[in-house]
Design a protein around this motif. Sequence first.
Motif, PDB file in Angstrom:
ATOM      1  N   LEU A 173       0.829  -1.204   0.000  1.00 49.01           N
ATOM      2  CA  LEU A 173       0.000   0.000   0.000  1.00 49.01           C
ATOM      3  C   LEU A 173       0.864   1.255   0.000  1.00 49.01           C
ATOM      4  O   LEU A 173       0.580   2.224  -0.712  1.00 49.01           O
ATOM      5  N   ASP A 174       1.947   1.228   0.790  1.00 44.53           N
ATOM      6  CA  ASP A 174       2.817   2.389   0.876  1.00 44.53           C
ATOM      7  C   ASP A 174       3.533   2.639  -0.449  1.00 44.53           C
ATOM      8  O   ASP A 174       3.702   3.788  -0.863  1.00 44.53           O
ATOM      9  N   HIS A 175       3.939   1.571  -1.126  1.00 46.49           N
ATOM     10  CA  HIS A 175       4.652   1.711  -2.401  1.00 46.49           C
ATOM     11  C   HIS A 175       3.780   2.382  -3.450  1.00 46.49           C
ATOM     12  O   HIS A 175       4.269   3.193  -4.252  1.00 46.49           O
ATOM     13  N   PHE A 176       2.498   2.055  -3.450  1.00 44.13           N
ATOM     14  CA  PHE A 176       1.588   2.606  -4.449  1.00 44.13           C
ATOM     15  C   PHE A 176       0.784   3.790  -3.925  1.00 44.13           C
ATOM     16  O   PHE A 176      -0.136   4.265  -4.581  1.00 44.13           O
ATOM     17  N   GLY A 177       1.127   4.261  -2.725  1.00 40.89           N
ATOM     18  CA  GLY A 177       0.478   5.453  -2.182  1.00 40.89           C
ATOM     19  C   GLY A 177      -0.983   5.241  -1.865  1.00 40.89           C
ATOM     20  O   GLY A 177      -1.807   6.142  -2.086  1.00 40.89           O
ATOM     21  N   LEU A 178      -1.327   4.081  -1.345  1.00 43.18           N
ATOM     22  CA  LEU A 178      -2.716   3.758  -1.015  1.00 43.18           C
ATOM     23  C   LEU A 178      -2.903   3.725   0.489  1.00 43.18           C
ATOM     24  O   LEU A 178      -2.042   3.240   1.220  1.00 43.18           O
ATOM     25  N   ALA A 179      -4.011   4.255   0.947  1.00 39.96           N
ATOM     26  CA  ALA A 179      -4.319   4.202   2.374  1.00 39.96           C
ATOM     27  C   ALA A 179      -4.835   2.823   2.757  1.00 39.96           C
ATOM     28  O   ALA A 179      -4.578   2.332   3.857  1.00 39.96           O
ATOM     29  N   SER A 180      -5.568   2.208   1.850  1.00 38.61           N
ATOM     30  CA  SER A 180      -6.097   0.859   2.073  1.00 38.61           C
ATOM     31  C   SER A 180      -6.391   0.238   0.720  1.00 38.61           C
ATOM     32  O   SER A 180      -6.331   0.916  -0.323  1.00 38.61           O
ATOM     33  N   ALA A 181      -6.719  -1.042   0.733  1.00 40.50           N
ATOM     34  CA  ALA A 181      -7.035  -1.730  -0.517  1.00 40.50           C
ATOM     35  C   ALA A 181      -8.290  -1.169  -1.169  1.00 40.50           C
ATOM     36  O   ALA A 181      -8.501  -1.347  -2.365  1.00 40.50           O
ATOM     37  N   ARG A 182      -9.110  -0.461  -0.415  1.00 41.92           N
ATOM     38  CA  ARG A 182     -10.319   0.132  -0.980  1.00 41.92           C
ATOM     39  C   ARG A 182      -9.987   1.244  -1.979  1.00 41.92           C
ATOM     40  O   ARG A 182     -10.814   1.617  -2.797  1.00 41.92           O
ATOM     41  N   ASP A 183      -8.763   1.781  -1.873  1.00 42.85           N
ATOM     42  CA  ASP A 183      -8.367   2.873  -2.760  1.00 42.85           C
ATOM     43  C   ASP A 183      -7.867   2.393  -4.117  1.00 42.85           C
ATOM     44  O   ASP A 183      -7.491   3.211  -4.961  1.00 42.85           O
ATOM     45  N   LEU A 184      -7.848   1.083  -4.328  1.00 44.63           N
ATOM     46  CA  LEU A 184      -7.449   0.559  -5.629  1.00 44.63           C
ATOM     47  C   LEU A 184      -8.433   1.026  -6.697  1.00 44.63           C
ATOM     48  O   LEU A 184      -9.636   1.132  -6.433  1.00 44.63           O
ATOM     49  N   PRO A 185      -7.956   1.323  -7.894  1.00 44.01           N
ATOM     50  CA  PRO A 185      -8.867   1.795  -8.947  1.00 44.01           C
ATOM     51  C   PRO A 185      -9.874   0.736  -9.350  1.00 44.01           C
ATOM     52  O   PRO A 185      -9.575  -0.460  -9.354  1.00 44.01           O
ATOM     53  N   GLY A 186     -11.090   1.168  -9.679  1.00 42.41           N
ATOM     54  CA  GLY A 186     -12.129   0.255 -10.120  1.00 42.41           C
ATOM     55  C   GLY A 186     -12.073   0.048 -11.620  1.00 42.41           C
ATOM     56  O   GLY A 186     -11.200   0.560 -12.324  1.00 42.41           O
ATOM     57  N   LEU A 187     -13.038  -0.713 -12.149  1.00 42.90           N
ATOM     58  CA  LEU A 187     -13.067  -1.035 -13.574  1.00 42.90           C
ATOM     59  C   LEU A 187     -13.170   0.228 -14.429  1.00 42.90           C
ATOM     60  O   LEU A 187     -12.483   0.351 -15.448  1.00 42.90           O
ATOM     61  N   LYS A 188     -14.034   1.169 -14.019  1.00 42.11           N
ATOM     62  CA  LYS A 188     -14.217   2.381 -14.819  1.00 42.11           C
ATOM     63  C   LYS A 188     -12.915   3.190 -14.893  1.00 42.11           C
ATOM     64  O   LYS A 188     -12.553   3.700 -15.942  1.00 42.11           O
ATOM     65  N   GLU A 189     -12.193   3.262 -13.761  1.00 45.15           N
ATOM     66  CA  GLU A 189     -10.942   4.014 -13.743  1.00 45.15           C
ATOM     67  C   GLU A 189      -9.872   3.341 -14.579  1.00 45.15           C
ATOM     68  O   GLU A 189      -9.095   3.991 -15.263  1.00 45.15           O
ATOM     69  N   LEU A 190      -9.840   2.003 -14.512  1.00 40.98           N
ATOM     70  CA  LEU A 190      -8.855   1.261 -15.297  1.00 40.98           C
ATOM     71  C   LEU A 190      -9.124   1.409 -16.792  1.00 40.98           C
ATOM     72  O   LEU A 190      -8.202   1.578 -17.588  1.00 40.98           O
ATOM     73  N   ARG A 191     -10.402   1.361 -17.170  1.00 40.16           N
ATOM     74  CA  ARG A 191     -10.742   1.524 -18.591  1.00 40.16           C
ATOM     75  C   ARG A 191     -10.446   2.958 -19.045  1.00 40.16           C
ATOM     76  O   ARG A 191      -9.967   3.178 -20.154  1.00 40.16           O
ATOM     77  N   ALA A 192     -10.719   3.923 -18.181  1.00 41.20           N
ATOM     78  CA  ALA A 192     -10.460   5.323 -18.539  1.00 41.20           C
ATOM     79  C   ALA A 192      -8.969   5.578 -18.734  1.00 41.20           C
ATOM     80  O   ALA A 192      -8.570   6.398 -19.560  1.00 41.20           O
ATOM     81  N   ALA A 193      -8.152   4.830 -18.009  1.00 39.08           N
ATOM     82  CA  ALA A 193      -6.706   4.978 -18.134  1.00 39.08           C
ATOM     83  C   ALA A 193      -6.136   4.147 -19.269  1.00 39.08           C
ATOM     84  O   ALA A 193      -4.944   4.192 -19.538  1.00 39.08           O
ATOM     85  N   GLY A 194      -7.005   3.358 -19.918  1.00 40.47           N
ATOM     86  CA  GLY A 194      -6.548   2.534 -21.027  1.00 40.47           C
ATOM     87  C   GLY A 194      -5.820   1.281 -20.594  1.00 40.47           C
ATOM     88  O   GLY A 194      -5.112   0.650 -21.386  1.00 40.47           O
ATOM     89  N   LEU A 195      -5.971   0.919 -19.314  1.00 43.90           N
ATOM     90  CA  LEU A 195      -5.283  -0.261 -18.795  1.00 43.90           C
ATOM     91  C   LEU A 195      -6.133  -1.512 -18.840  1.00 43.90           C
ATOM     92  O   LEU A 195      -5.630  -2.599 -18.563  1.00 43.90           O
ATOM     93  N   LEU A 196      -7.385  -1.369 -19.189  1.00 44.34           N
ATOM     94  CA  LEU A 196      -8.274  -2.527 -19.225  1.00 44.34           C
ATOM     95  C   LEU A 196      -9.243  -2.357 -20.378  1.00 44.34           C
ATOM     96  O   LEU A 196      -9.906  -1.333 -20.509  1.00 44.34           O
ATOM     97  N   GLU A 197      -9.310  -3.368 -21.230  1.00 39.89           N
ATOM     98  CA  GLU A 197     -10.189  -3.310 -22.394  1.00 39.89           C
ATOM     99  C   GLU A 197     -11.337  -4.292 -22.279  1.00 39.89           C
ATOM    100  O   GLU A 197     -12.480  -3.968 -22.578  1.00 39.89           O
ATOM    101  N   ASN A 198     -11.029  -5.505 -21.850  1.00 39.20           N
ATOM    102  CA  ASN A 198     -12.051  -6.543 -21.774  1.00 39.20           C
ATOM    103  C   ASN A 198     -12.627  -6.619 -20.376  1.00 39.20           C
ATOM    104  O   ASN A 198     -11.970  -6.277 -19.389  1.00 39.20           O
TER     105      ASN A 198
END
Length: 230
Positions: A173-198
Amino acid sequence: MTEDNDEKIGAQAAEEKEESLFEAPPIAEQERMCEAILFASAEPVTIKDMNARMPHGCDAAEAMVHLRKRYEGRGVQVVKVGDTWAMRTAPDLGFLMQKETVETRKLSRAAIETLAIIAYHQPVTRAEIEEIRGVSVSRGTVDQLLEMEWIRFGRRKMTPGRPVTFVVTSEFLDHFGLASARDLPGLKELRAAGLLENRPPPGVMPFGESSEDDEDDDEVIEGQSELFED
């Protein structure tokens, strides 16, 4: 021709005689000369090479005996390397010359996928990771993530065999600057960043997305439900 040769030989003999008239420098001065030669040389030096550099009458071999004793117990020592001599750092001080560097290690695709599954679905067992990925998880992949201290063993699941689970660590969490696992990006954020297509396989739902079968987030993240035990 004979007279010319005799004259040349006589001149050389006279020159040598004149050179021999000069006394060799004191042994202490010869030590200093050898010291300077060794210090300035990038490679070990032979006695012959030192004698060739020093004034006529010097004895580099004798000077090196005295110089070697003078450097005993010092941070730098005079050592013999085969038929040559060199100045080297004292063995017990070698650690001062070592330099620690941070080595950048790239995660394999399998390790990245495994880490992502653990982060989004923790606590998760190896079998569940393999089911989501569709392929087996090698021991080396898990060991690498454990060695990096990005994942750790969680509670055992109260199912047949009581398999161990995996969860992400605070270091992750500290390496990726996250306070908790809840702060992980969701599907919409991943698609918006172009990191997820399917879309993910059925049943796979990262944090940030809702489904009818979702349980309370605290139970999913911390694994405190009745399905797990210490």
